[in-house]
Design an enzyme around this catalytic site. Structure first.
Site, PDB file in Angstrom:
ATOM      1  N   MET A   1      -8.969   8.320  -0.386  1.00 15.23           N
ATOM      2  CA  MET A   1      -9.805   8.738   0.754  1.00 15.23           C
ATOM      3  C   MET A   1     -10.310  10.157   0.533  1.00 15.23           C
ATOM      4  O   MET A   1      -9.576  11.007   0.030  1.00 15.23           O
ATOM      5  CB  MET A   1      -8.988   8.695   2.046  1.00 15.23           C
ATOM      6  CG  MET A   1      -8.338   7.355   2.335  1.00 15.23           C
ATOM      7  SD  MET A   1      -7.546   7.374   3.953  1.00 15.23           S
ATOM      8  CE  MET A   1      -6.641   5.812   3.882  1.00 15.23           C
TER       9      MET A   1
ATOM     10  N   SER B   1       0.837  -1.196   0.000  1.00 12.76           N
ATOM     11  CA  SER B   1       0.000   0.000   0.000  1.00 12.76           C
ATOM     12  C   SER B   1       0.871   1.245   0.000  1.00 12.76           C
ATOM     13  O   SER B   1       1.666   1.464   0.909  1.00 12.76           O
ATOM     14  CB  SER B   1      -0.897   0.012   1.242  1.00 12.76           C
ATOM     15  OG  SER B   1      -1.492   1.287   1.361  1.00 12.76           O
TER      16      SER B   1
ATOM     17  N   MET C   1     -11.831  -5.662   5.558  1.00 13.54           N
ATOM     18  CA  MET C   1     -10.966  -4.745   6.306  1.00 13.54           C
ATOM     19  C   MET C   1     -10.634  -5.360   7.664  1.00 13.54           C
ATOM     20  O   MET C   1     -11.535  -5.795   8.394  1.00 13.54           O
ATOM     21  CB  MET C   1     -11.662  -3.401   6.525  1.00 13.54           C
ATOM     22  CG  MET C   1     -11.849  -2.549   5.278  1.00 13.54           C
ATOM     23  SD  MET C   1     -10.338  -2.156   4.379  1.00 13.54           S
ATOM     24  CE  MET C   1      -9.347  -1.328   5.627  1.00 13.54           C
TER      25      MET C   1
ATOM     26  N   ASP D   1      -4.745   3.741  -1.932  1.00 15.71           N
ATOM     27  CA  ASP D   1      -5.847   4.101  -1.030  1.00 15.71           C
ATOM     28  C   ASP D   1      -6.368   5.494  -1.342  1.00 15.71           C
ATOM     29  O   ASP D   1      -5.683   6.497  -1.135  1.00 15.71           O
ATOM     30  CB  ASP D   1      -5.364   4.051   0.424  1.00 15.71           C
ATOM     31  CG  ASP D   1      -5.153   2.628   0.901  1.00 15.71           C
ATOM     32  OD1 ASP D   1      -6.095   1.830   0.795  1.00 15.71           O
ATOM     33  OD2 ASP D   1      -4.041   2.321   1.379  1.00 15.71           O
TER      34      ASP D   1
ATOM     35  N   HIS E   1      -1.267  -1.248  -4.203  1.00 15.14           N
ATOM     36  CA  HIS E   1      -2.536  -0.881  -3.562  1.00 15.14           C
ATOM     37  C   HIS E   1      -2.582   0.639  -3.361  1.00 15.14           C
ATOM     38  O   HIS E   1      -1.708   1.214  -2.715  1.00 15.14           O
ATOM     39  CB  HIS E   1      -2.637  -1.613  -2.220  1.00 15.14           C
ATOM     40  CG  HIS E   1      -3.934  -1.436  -1.509  1.00 15.14           C
ATOM     41  ND1 HIS E   1      -5.060  -2.179  -1.791  1.00 15.14           N
ATOM     42  CD2 HIS E   1      -4.286  -0.622  -0.488  1.00 15.14           C
ATOM     43  CE1 HIS E   1      -6.041  -1.831  -0.987  1.00 15.14           C
ATOM     44  NE2 HIS E   1      -5.612  -0.880  -0.183  1.00 15.14           N
TER      45      HIS E   1
ATOM     46  N   HIS F   1      -8.316   1.158  -3.945  1.00 17.79           N
ATOM     47  CA  HIS F   1      -9.253   0.946  -2.831  1.00 17.79           C
ATOM     48  C   HIS F   1      -9.921   2.283  -2.534  1.00 17.79           C
ATOM     49  O   HIS F   1      -9.296   3.182  -1.981  1.00 17.79           O
ATOM     50  CB  HIS F   1      -8.453   0.419  -1.625  1.00 17.79           C
ATOM     51  CG  HIS F   1      -9.257   0.255  -0.389  1.00 17.79           C
ATOM     52  ND1 HIS F   1      -8.694   0.096   0.867  1.00 17.79           N
ATOM     53  CD2 HIS F   1     -10.606   0.208  -0.178  1.00 17.79           C
ATOM     54  CE1 HIS F   1      -9.624  -0.036   1.776  1.00 17.79           C
ATOM     55  NE2 HIS F   1     -10.803   0.040   1.174  1.00 17.79           N
TER      56      HIS F   1
ATOM     57  N   ASP G   1      -6.872  -6.276   4.449  1.00 18.77           N
ATOM     58  CA  ASP G   1      -6.202  -4.967   4.426  1.00 18.77           C
ATOM     59  C   ASP G   1      -6.274  -4.348   5.811  1.00 18.77           C
ATOM     60  O   ASP G   1      -7.363  -4.133   6.348  1.00 18.77           O
ATOM     61  CB  ASP G   1      -6.909  -4.076   3.391  1.00 18.77           C
ATOM     62  CG  ASP G   1      -6.296  -2.695   3.257  1.00 18.77           C
ATOM     63  OD1 ASP G   1      -5.202  -2.449   3.799  1.00 18.77           O
ATOM     64  OD2 ASP G   1      -6.931  -1.848   2.584  1.00 18.77           O
TER      65      ASP G   1
ATOM     66  N   MET H   1     -12.065   4.581  -0.569  1.00 14.22           N
ATOM     67  CA  MET H   1     -12.739   4.859   0.715  1.00 14.22           C
ATOM     68  C   MET H   1     -13.399   6.217   0.581  1.00 14.22           C
ATOM     69  O   MET H   1     -12.989   7.207   1.190  1.00 14.22           O
ATOM     70  CB  MET H   1     -11.704   4.819   1.848  1.00 14.22           C
ATOM     71  CG  MET H   1     -11.286   3.396   2.190  1.00 14.22           C
ATOM     72  SD  MET H   1      -9.710   3.333   3.048  1.00 14.22           S
ATOM     73  CE  MET H   1      -8.622   3.431   1.640  1.00 14.22           C
TER      74      MET H   1
HETATM   75  C1  DX5 Z   1      -6.281   1.725   5.654  1.00 14.07           C
HETATM   76  C2  DX5 Z   1      -5.871   1.408   4.247  1.00 14.07           C
HETATM   77  C3  DX5 Z   1      -4.779   0.416   4.164  1.00 14.07           C
HETATM   78  C4  DX5 Z   1      -3.476   0.876   4.794  1.00 14.07           C
HETATM   79  C5  DX5 Z   1      -2.853  -0.340   5.399  1.00 14.07           C
HETATM   80  O1  DX5 Z   1      -7.520   2.344   5.669  1.00 14.07           O
HETATM   81  O2  DX5 Z   1      -6.968   0.884   3.514  1.00 14.07           O
HETATM   82  O3  DX5 Z   1      -4.556  -0.003   2.823  1.00 14.07           O
HETATM   83  O4  DX5 Z   1      -2.561   1.424   3.882  1.00 14.07           O
HETATM   84  O5  DX5 Z   1      -1.720   0.038   6.103  1.00 14.07           O
HETATM   85  P1  DX5 Z   1      -1.030  -0.985   7.130  1.00 14.07           P
HETATM   86  O6  DX5 Z   1      -0.602  -2.180   6.353  1.00 14.07           O
HETATM   87  O7  DX5 Z   1       0.109  -0.182   7.672  1.00 14.07           O
HETATM   88  O8  DX5 Z   1      -2.066  -1.326   8.183  1.00 14.07           O
HETATM   89 ZN    ZN Z   2      -6.520  -0.050   1.552  1.00 17.71          ZN
END
Ligand code: DX5
Ligand code: ZN
Length: 227
Positions: A34, A7, A134, A32, A30, A63, A172, A65
């Protein structure tokens, strides 16, 4: 087959192309996304995904969010993502959305927050290429893995077997050398790792080590017997 998806949330955002290259042996990158509404954090959007997809040969696993996933998810396919994950909690019409993502040429995936059960979505599973469970509350990297999610991973793996689906099961949040074996044993086959990869001295080596652990744990897992 165990896939490891680093990620980039834990990478240096000012050097994304180099950070992508640092994990070239990874299966997917990956990403993220947000929006500071669905989760209390803000990261990146369509233009950065578009730039990153041109800067790396590793396929992007986006991903989302974000709220209003129905409107935004197709734009991430157009931006070059090979897989797009929307949250069940943020999609008004998940079946229509999954079909649209597939029709545009990407893998369609749906994510569940820790308090969202899998059971109401059993009939939707054939519409998906991946289901993301999650293992932390979404929003931030570096949080502690929630062991209480292991039963949900097991139940989801049972549903996949029951229906004979080619559905990937991704975890994740808090996935690391100390937790990845539990996830694999419970039924996960795609592993997102942020801090465990980018926090390591050698990110590429961290990817290899995590994959080795997952493969070994899967070999002895009851759900994978005969795979
Ligand atoms: C959290 C993200 C994850 C995050 C995971 O909301 O969706 O993808 O990057 O990070 P680690 O592996 O450090 O928990
Ligand atoms: Zn994620």
């Amino acid at each position: 087959m165990a896939q490891i998806n680093p990620s980039i949330l834990s990478a240096d955002f000012a050097r994304l192309a180099e950070e992508a290259k640092a994990v070239e042996g990874a299966d997917w990158l990956h990403v993220d996304v947000m929006d500071n509404h669905f989760v209390p954090n803000l990261t990146l959007g369509v233009p950065i995904v578009e730039a990153l997809s041109k800067a790396t040969a590793t396929p992007l696993d986006c991903h989302l969010m974000i709220e209003d996933a129905d409107r935004w998810a197709p734009l991430y396919v157009e931006a070059g993502a090979g897989s797009v994950t929307f949250h069940a909690e943020a999609a008004a019409a998940p079946v229509r959305l999954a079909r649209e993502i597939r029709a545009k040429g990407a893998r369609a995936s749906m994510a569940l927050k820790p308090a969202t059960p899998i059971e109401p979505y059993e009939d939707l599973l054939p519409e998906l290429d991946m289901l993301l469970i999650m293992t932390v509350e979404p929003g931030f990297g570096g949080q502690a893995f929630l062991d209480i999610m292991l039963p949900k991973i097991r139940r989801t793996r049972e549903l996949i077997s029951k229906h004979g689906l080619e559905l990937w099961l991704q975890v994740d949040g808090g996935v690391s050398a100390t937790t990845i074996e539990r996830c694999a044993e419970a039924g996960a086959d795609v592993f997102v790792a942020g801090s465990a990869v980018y926090g390591a001295k050698d990110p590429a080596e961290a990817v290899r080590a995590l994959r080795d652990q997952a493969v070994t744990a899967t070999e002895t897992a009851p759900w994978a017997c005969g795979h």
